[in-house]
Every structure is written in C-alpha cells, then in structure tokens.
Design an enzyme around this catalytic site. Structure first.
Site, short mmCIF file in Angstrom:
data_model
loop_
_atom_site.label_atom_id
_atom_site.label_comp_id
_atom_site.label_asym_id
_atom_site.label_seq_id
_atom_site.Cartn_x
_atom_site.Cartn_y
_atom_site.Cartn_z
CD GLU A 50 -1.68 -2.36 1.73
OE1 GLU A 50 -0.48 -2.59 2.00
OE2 GLU A 50 -2.59 -3.19 1.91
CG PHE A 112 -9.79 -9.37 11.39
CD1 PHE A 112 -8.55 -9.76 11.89
CD2 PHE A 112 -10.00 -9.43 10.02
CE1 PHE A 112 -7.55 -10.20 11.04
CE2 PHE A 112 -9.00 -9.87 9.16
CZ PHE A 112 -7.77 -10.26 9.67
CD GLN A 113 -7.27 -7.14 7.70
OE1 GLN A 113 -8.14 -6.97 6.87
NE2 GLN A 113 -6.07 -7.64 7.39
CE LYS A 162 -16.98 -6.43 3.13
NZ LYS A 162 -16.43 -7.73 3.52
CG MET A 471 22.39 12.91 3.89
SD MET A 471 23.55 14.06 3.14
CE MET A 471 22.59 14.64 1.74
#
Lengths: 558, 160
Positions: A50, A112-113, A162, A471
């Site tokens: 993602e 969940f999630q 959802k 760096m």
C-alpha cells in the site's frame, strides 16, 4: 436508479475525471474491487504494497498536476499508507486516499483489521472523512477532490465503512460543493501588490526565492517573465526545481543546506528577498536569525499560515502565485531596474564557486547524474529517493521544466522514488522516467519492481551504489568523527540479480568510461524496467554543506 | 500572555478533536476549553483560553482557519468582553458553619444550591478571579470536591 455505495464511489471518481487508481485489495474494500472487476473506464493498478500505491498516486499527481488516487483496505492496509500520505502532505500534493473501514456495527469494538484511520491521519491530511452512510459518498468524493486540488493542495483520506459500500442509494452527483469554512484567497490584495511593486522598483540587490508553489500554481512561465522583466536572479528550493530554467543566466540553482554557494551568498547579500510559493523551511534558512540579514522580505503564498511563520515579512501577499505574478507585472509600471552591479557580483560568485567535484578513476555519482542529463537532453522526468543521490540529482541535472522533478522534499521519504516513478510513467507514457536511487533507498520499496514489470513500464533505475547510507555516513564523517554507526551496507544483496529475478533488465557498471553507454543502452529498452547498478566512489560527500544550525553562507565546500 | 479565542465551527463529528489536536500538534497549550452549540444547532462555539505571544496567537488563528470545519476565529479583547466561568464547590458544613458559608456566598455573588447533613454545594458564575477568590475563602471549611468549567466569553456591543 439504485446502485451500491461502491458503485457510487466509482461513478463519483469517474465524474472527477479519474481514469487510473493505484491500490491493494483486502476484506473491507471487497465491494469496491468487485465493481472494479467489471469496470472499463477506470483502470486499477495493483501495487505490491500500500505504501507503493500512495507514492505512485503521488508521483502521478506531481508529474501530471492531476489528483492522484489510491485505495487500501482497513487496518494494516490503511496504516501502510501513512508514510505516503505524510509525504504528500508535507509537499502539498493533491491526492485522494480511499480506505475501507470495518462495518459501522463493528467500529469501536477492536474488530479484525480495525484502526482509527481518521484519528491517525488527521495531522497528515488536509481534511479527512469517515463515511458511514452510502448516501454521503457522492458529496464526500466531490468535496474531497475539491479540497485536494484547490488552495494549497494536499491529501484527503476518505474512510468508507464496508456496509456503506454495500448499501443501495439513488445516485446523483452534486454540481457544486457547499463548504462555508473553506474559501482559499486567490487574488492578492491590491494595496499589498502596490507596496510590493514599489519595493521591487527600489531594490538594488533583489533576489527571487521560488518554491514548489510555482509548480503547483502552474506559474513557471509567469515567473520567468517576471524575473526577466525586472532583471532579478532566481534561486529555487528543492521543491521548486523546474520552476525556473537552470540554464538561464538569471538562474542561481538551489539554495540552502546543499544549495549552490552563489545562491547562498546571494541570499545573504540581497537587499530584497521575494519569496514566492516557498515556506522558509529549516533546510533552506539554516540558522534562522542569520538568514538574509540585509533584506526586506516580500512573501507571496496561497497559505496565510505560512506567512510570518518562520520569518518576519515586510510585505505579505496571500494569493495564488500565478495570479499574483500577473497582477504584480500589471501593477509595476515603473521602469524595471537593471541591477548591473548586483548581477555582476553574482556572476563573479558563479565563476569563483561553481558546483563541482573532483574526477578520478572511480565513478563519481555526480558524473552519473550529468550523463543522465546528457543522454536524456534534460527532457526526462527525474524521480529520486532520499539521501546523497537526491542532492546530487538536484544539483547536477539542471532542470528546465516544471513537473520533471519528483522528489520527497518535506518529509524526506526513502523508498519514495521508485513507486513515484511508476506513477509518473503511467501519467506520462511517452516520457523517459528515471529513478535516481541509492542502494539503501531502493531496497525500501523494491517489491514494486513486480508492478513495473507487470505493466511493462520502461523506467530507468540508476542506483548510485556506494554500499553506504551515504547521507547519514556523511554526517557521521563530518559531525561524529567518522563513527559509522549502522550505515555500512556492505552486505547488500546483488541488485542486478534481484531486478532480473523480477523480470527486469539489469546491469552493473563499474568504470567511468562505461557510464554513458550503459545509460544510452537503457534508453533503447522500451518494454521493461532497467536497473543500472553503478558502483560509485564510496565516501564521496555532497558539497556545499551547511552544517545544521549554521548560517547558510557558512558552508563546507570540500 | 493569555488570550481568549472564540472558534465558530460546524457541528460535525470529530471537530472538537480536530481543534484540540491542532493545538497540541503545533505546540500551543490550552488552558481551558468550553464548547456548546450556538443559536443555530448546526454551529458550535468553542471558547479556548491559551497563552502565547502575539506571533504564536496569530499562528494559532491562521492554523485554525485552515481546518475545513472552522468558520470563524476571533481573539476576544479582555476589556471589551464579558467573561464567565461556572464553578460548584462541595464544602463540609454543619449547623455552626452554615451561616458563615451563606454570608461568604452572598458576598461573593455565589449561592448555595444544595444542603446536605454534613455538606453544602455552592455555585458561582463569575470572572475567573472571583471564582478563585471564592475558592480561597472556602478552603478553611474543607473543600470535598470542586468542579469548574472552562471560560466562556462574549464581546460587548453588536460586534461579532
């Protein structure tokens, strides 16, 4: 006609002119992906993470000027977008990030999630929405795009439960938004414009300090006209690269921590600093009280909160940069100054302190950047990761056009460049797109090689491989007595083999005389990415370097 | 220096969090905060007391304006505004001390709103220093509980 919330979302996106989204499916966005399965006019690009999807949407936005869109599922999907959202926020990039949320009856139960995406993203978005009712989807999408692309642009998160994706509504896309608390000021105040015009006409040593706002506003043409008309030299920020052609005699390249010495000297010596679409970032100003000590300040910006935030401003102008520059040119009826002595002084600095490096038998990373410019004739879109390679790209590519420089400035996100290059290539199918990378950064989103190979994207990845986190190593060398704590990457994997395993072309270049040929060869490959692993000088430093907390004319130059 | 800032916002979920989180994120300290709807139930008014110099205040106001749900922000000038805090103080009391408590309440413009066998509740609505003065006077009677609201304020006259 009754359609589901998910269908309404896709229809709304199409109404906003979206034909491409990046994303990664999951449980709470299944209804959206089911609509995408049959969708013909809106293409979905599956990334492999993602974070890759957000950076790709961001790279697409930066290189095209359009709003980038990506989709992720709830919980871990959404939290994986955070770095990408913060990157876009810091650089004012228009983006709409759609995340799934657990169903409304599960919200707040540690389901969940489930993650509080609105809470998490609030400080890194321009605005965000939790949508619990399908009927709100068209309005919210309309508002999200409006807010993302107007005023000072920025990322918007739309978190959709959802069940709201599944419920049916009668779809009607609103014609306009109703946001009483959101009215960006576009036209500069005429009294301020007059004051600025007068100040400019009186200045003996004026300097323009141009930032990313020029690019955002599409004002490169106006900036050039303005600078030429008034004979004012222009230095740009990292975000402003491409805002002013660096091959022009008034161009002073980048200022700040790794800016050109002549740009920094000009800042410290000027009697008028005209900041346009820039925000006096600490990497630009160095020690703040010592910054531009002899100058009066004019600041043009669309965001009133940027004016006076870090530096006291004599003439503030809130407005769109492009409109303001046009107005300012109309207002200044006075004879523009010639500033001959000032321009001569600047030329002397340019001759005395050019950006330079020492050549030897190793491949110098700066040389690779110069050769990339040569083989692409300066026409490529250059994406970068973050670190030394980014600064060398900024110093040595000599940008001449807006939206050809795609780099994480504010947040400084390693792993940004490669997925951003994917977005840039999708947005500009005919352009040559380079990701100039370091061996540390490229490994942070290397999984997106699968995305690039999958879509036959001919992205050129130039890894300036010094087997170091360069760096950080440079800071350790100069500020921590060479204690190279955790910066040695001597056990790097074979990047050529990795690229080949993904199905990309790849080569290793170890001698300076082979650099140009390898780059030329890479341009011939049109159907897959090419990774060029340049074995470069290991302990090369980026100079000039203004140590943190110093005034910007107190540079280390070698 | 202390400032009283009125923030007029759209009455939407999460708006209180957006405003308060902005203060903490930008390093501004909130001393008190009071929220309620206005005459229009879709619009709320937050009264925030914060301290900082003029530059900090200017930055707070500009940042607040950047929030999409914020409609209007203004700094209320102390001398031109009516300011109130509400406090309720539960104090130990018996028959002997009740008279004295009633007198204190009267003098301070407060009133006794509840009397129990061993305690009373005194309510005051006044400027902050008067509330604090009452609190000091009640300390010797043994304060059991004390609750204070944040400050609310309105500018005098027709100005908004």
């Amino acid at each position: 006609m009754q359609i589901t919330g998910a269908q309404a979302l896709i229809e709304s996106l199409k109404k906003e002119g979206v034909d491409l989204v990046f994303g990664y499916p999951g449980g709470t966005v299944l209804p959206i992906y089911d609509v995408l399965f049959k969708e013909k006019d809106l293409k979905h690009i599956l990334t492999r993470h993602e974070q890759g999807a957000t950076h790709a949407a961001d790279g697409y936005a930066r290189s095209t000027g359009k709003v980038g869109v990506c989709i992720a599922t709830s919980g871990p999907g959404a939290t994986n977008t955070i770095t990408g959202i913060a990157t876009a926020y810091m650089d004012s990039i228009p983006m709409v990030v759609i995340t799934g949320q657990v169903a409304t009856n599960l919200i707040g139960r540690d389901s969940f999630q489930e993650a509080d995406v609105i809470g998490i993203t609030q400080p890194i978005t321009k605005h965000n929405y939790l949508v619990k009712d399908a009927a709100d989807i068209p309005r919210v999408i309309k508002e999200a795009f409006h807010i993302a692309r107007t005023g000072r642009p920025g990322p918007i998160v739309v978190d959709i439960a959802k069940d709201a994706q599944n419920n049916k509504i009668s779809f009607k896309y609103p014609d306009k938004v109703n946001l009483p608390g959101y009215n960006p000021t576009l036209k500069g105040h005429s009294r301020q414009l007059k004051a600025a015009a007068k100040m400019i006409s009186l200045a003996k040593k004026p300097l323009i300090y141009a930032g990313g706002g020029i690019i955002t506003s599409g004002a490169a043409k106006e900036l050039k006209e303005f600078a030429i008309k008034h004979n004012i030299p222009v230095t740009t920020t990292l975000m402003g690269l491409g805002a002013f052609p660096e091959d022009h005699k008034l161009a002073l390249q980048m200022l700040g921590m790794h800016g050109a010495a002549y740009a920094n000297y000009a800042v410290q010596e000027c009697d008028l600093l005209v900041a346009i679409g820039a925000r006096f970032d600490d990497r630009v100003t160095g020690h703040l009280p010592s910054f531009a000590p002899k100058a009066k300040h004019i600041h043009i910006d669309i965001d009133p909160a940027e004016i006076g935030k870090n530096v006291r401003i004599d003439v503030p102008i809130v407005g769109d940069v492009k409109l303001t520059l046009i107005d300012l040119m109309d207002k200044s009826k006075v004879e523009p100054g010639k500033h001959e002595a000032w321009l001569k002084q600047i030329d002397e600095w340019k001759n005395k302190y050019p950006l330079s490096y020492k050549k030897d038998k190793t491949i110098k990373p700066q040389y690779v950047v110069e050769m990339i410019r040569e083989v692409t004739k300066g026409e490529a879109i250059i994406c970068t990761e973050v670190g030394q390679h980014q600064m060398w790209a900024a110093q040595y590519y000599r940008f001449t056009k807006p939206r050809t420089w795609v780099s994480s400035g504010g947040l400084g996100t390693m792993g940004y460049g490669f997925p951003a290059a994917i977005g840039a290539q999708f947005g500009n199918p005919k352009a040559i797109v380079f990701d100039i990378a370091g061996d540390g950064s490229i490994q942070m989103n290397i999984q997106e090689m699968a995305t690039a190979v999958n879509h036959k994207l001919p992205i050129k990845i130039a890894v300036l491989n010094n087997c170091f986190l360069g760096m950080v190593r440079q800071w350790q060398e100069l500020l921590y007595d060479k204690r190279y704590s955790s910066t040695n990457l001597c056990n790097n994997p074979d990047l050529v083999k990795i690229a080949k395993a993904y199905g990309a072309e790849a080569m290793r270049i170890t001698r300076p005389e082979d650099v140009k040929k390898a780059l030329k060869d890479s341009l011939k490959i049109k159907d897959r990415p090419v990774l060029m692993d340049f074995t470069v000088a290991k302990e090369e430093n980026v100079f000039p370097f203004v140590p943190p907390g110093q005034a910007i004319n107190e540079m280390l130059v070698d | 220096m202390k400032h009283t800032i009125s923030v007029i916002v759209e009455n939407k979920p999460g708006v209180l969090h957006r405003v308060s989180a902005l203060f903490s994120r930008r390093g501004f300290n909130i001393e008190s905060l009071a929220v309620g709807t206005t005459a229009d139930p879709d619009i709320s008014r937050m009264t925030i007391v914060a301290s900082g110099d003029d530059q900090t205040l200017e930055q707070i106001i500009k940042q607040l304006y950047k929030l999409i749900d914020v409609l209007k922000v203004f700094d209320l000038p102390e001398l031109e505004s009516i300011e109130r805090e509400l406090a309720m103080v539960k104090v130990k009391a018996d028959q002997k001390t009740q008279t004295e408590l009633t007198q204190i309440a009267d003098t301070c413009g407060a009133k006794i709103v509840n009397v129990a066998a061993d305690s009373v509740i005194i309510e005051i609505s006044a400027e902050q220093d008067k509330v604090e003065n009452l609190q000091r006077l009640l300390e010797k009677f043994d304060i059991i509980e004390l609750v204070r609201t944040g400050k609310i304020a309105l500018q005098r006259g027709s100005a908004e």
